[in-house]
Scaffold this motif. Structure first.
Motif, PDB file in Angstrom:
ATOM      1  N   THR A  62       4.962   2.697  -1.872  1.00 25.57           N
ATOM      2  CA  THR A  62       4.107   2.122  -1.256  1.00 25.57           C
ATOM      3  C   THR A  62       4.905   1.155  -0.071  1.00 25.57           C
ATOM      4  O   THR A  62       3.913   0.445   0.549  1.00 25.57           O
ATOM      5  N   ASP A  97      -1.528   0.488  -7.315  1.00 24.64           N
ATOM      6  CA  ASP A  97      -2.340   0.110  -6.290  1.00 24.64           C
ATOM      7  C   ASP A  97      -2.096   1.428  -5.322  1.00 24.64           C
ATOM      8  O   ASP A  97      -1.124   1.544  -4.529  1.00 24.64           O
ATOM      9  N   LYS A  98      -3.171   1.991  -5.262  1.00 24.16           N
ATOM     10  CA  LYS A  98      -3.004   3.442  -4.638  1.00 24.16           C
ATOM     11  C   LYS A  98      -3.431   3.309  -3.336  1.00 24.16           C
ATOM     12  O   LYS A  98      -3.022   4.240  -2.366  1.00 24.16           O
ATOM     13  N   HIS A  99      -4.228   2.398  -2.831  1.00 25.01           N
ATOM     14  CA  HIS A  99      -4.561   2.084  -1.645  1.00 25.01           C
ATOM     15  C   HIS A  99      -3.257   1.729  -0.753  1.00 25.01           C
ATOM     16  O   HIS A  99      -3.074   2.315   0.330  1.00 25.01           O
ATOM     17  N   TYR A 106      -1.383   5.180  -0.107  1.00 23.61           N
ATOM     18  CA  TYR A 106      -1.876   6.152   0.810  1.00 23.61           C
ATOM     19  C   TYR A 106      -1.927   5.624   2.297  1.00 23.61           C
ATOM     20  O   TYR A 106      -1.630   6.211   3.238  1.00 23.61           O
ATOM     21  N   ALA A 107      -1.829   4.122   2.376  1.00 24.61           N
ATOM     22  CA  ALA A 107      -1.559   3.413   3.658  1.00 24.61           C
ATOM     23  C   ALA A 107      -0.370   3.342   4.116  1.00 24.61           C
ATOM     24  O   ALA A 107      -0.074   3.551   5.320  1.00 24.61           O
ATOM     25  N   LEU A 162     -10.742   6.432  -1.716  1.00 26.10           N
ATOM     26  CA  LEU A 162      -9.472   6.039  -1.240  1.00 26.10           C
ATOM     27  C   LEU A 162      -8.685   6.761   0.108  1.00 26.10           C
ATOM     28  O   LEU A 162      -8.115   5.853   0.991  1.00 26.10           O
ATOM     29  N   SER A 167     -10.512   5.661   3.475  1.00 25.33           N
ATOM     30  CA  SER A 167     -10.327   4.409   3.334  1.00 25.33           C
ATOM     31  C   SER A 167      -8.969   4.092   3.905  1.00 25.33           C
ATOM     32  O   SER A 167      -8.632   2.906   4.927  1.00 25.33           O
ATOM     33  N   ALA A 168      -7.746   4.931   3.910  1.00 25.31           N
ATOM     34  CA  ALA A 168      -6.561   4.564   4.348  1.00 25.31           C
ATOM     35  C   ALA A 168      -6.588   5.201   5.947  1.00 25.31           C
ATOM     36  O   ALA A 168      -5.499   4.806   6.346  1.00 25.31           O
TER      37      ALA A 168
END
Length: 274
Positions: free
Chosen positions: A122, A145-147, A150-151, A200, A203-204
């Motif tokens: 991450t 915290d998957k966001h 992917y971010a 998700l 949104s990334a």
């Protein structure tokens, strides 16, 4: 060492254990190819077949620089490098996995095109837009915290680059039976639902090109593995090398998890807009 890294770290000497298992199986390490290591270093459901599907989806060339988030023992990275000529940087939280991945790349003659570094998927610390393609396989189940995951993939990927996510998702059939190959219990297990993934990734910042559900094939793969273990015992070089005595129970649980739709395996092919 956090709980996730501790789960994946064996009682000691994983490089030596794999080398001894190869020797016992009569494998000539001077002629070792990535496919020879697939039973131990393609540590994901459906193994090498899934890696080949990801290679096709990433559309790589020999000039591509690929980022593997949660690279494990480096099996997918070596397969990508061998078959396409690309270079791969793997980032993994578990120091011993990075050590083993480096050694196995040396054994297979691919150390020049694969490198592995200990780090957080991450927050890799890699430069913006430095990768032509990126992938993550069976990693997000350990990341709450998957966001952030992917971010980070979006940040490091160049515009127009592809990102493939192949993961185990929470199914509609109820809570997961533990232990499983990624967790002993629910304290380090955070599988997302399909509906959450569909939110998700966009949104990334990604465009989702396709999603492919391979759950039925995954069930057959685990059924065949379990039947073989029950018939012949574990193969000499396999995930059991670092998962230990619970490996057979994990395999049986995965058959039940898939048959009861408690988990699903889905591959998402994404792109960062140009």
């Amino acid at each position: 060492m956090n709980q996730v890294s501790a789960f994946y770290t064996g009682p000691g000497g994983l490089v030596g254990a794999i080398g001894s298992a190869l020797d016992a199986a009569g494998v000539d390490r001077t002629r070792l190819r990535p496919a020879d290591l697939a039973p131990v270093d393609e540590f994901h459901i459906r193994g090498r077949r899934a890696t080949l599907e990801i290679i096709e989806a990433l559309a790589l060339t020999a000039d591509s620089h690929v980022l593997d988030l949660g690279s494990g023992l480096g099996g997918p990275a070596r397969t990508l490098a061998e078959l396409t000529g690309c270079t791969v940087t793997g980032v993994d939280l578990t120091p011993e996995f990075c050590q083993v991945a480096t050694a196995l790349s040396e054994w297979t003659g691919l150390s020049g095109r694969t490198r592995f570094r200990v780090g957080d998927a991450t927050a890799t610390g890699l430069p913006d837009k430095s990768a032509d393609a990126a992938l993550t396989m069976h990693v997000a189940m350990n990341i709450p915290d998957k966001h952030a995951l992917y971010a980070e993939a979006f940040r490091v990927l160049r515009p127009g680059g592809r990102f493939v996510v192949y993961d185990v998702l929470q199914g509609e059939g109820g809570e997961v039976h533990y232990p499983v190959p990624w967790a002993a219990d629910s304290s380090t297990s955070f599988p997302a639902t399909l509906e959450e993934m569909r939110e998700l990734l966009p949104s990334a910042g990604f465009n989702v090109v396709s999603e492919v559900d391979s759950s039925d094939e995954s069930l057959v793969w685990f059924q065949q593995m379990l039947a073989k273990i029950q018939r012949e015992g574990p193969p000499p070089v396999t995930f059991a090398t670092f998962l230990g005595d619970d490996f057979a129970q994990m395999t049986a649980n995965q058959v039940a998890n898939l048959a009861e739709r408690r988990i699903r395996t889905i591959m998402f092919v994404c792109s960062r807009p140009s």
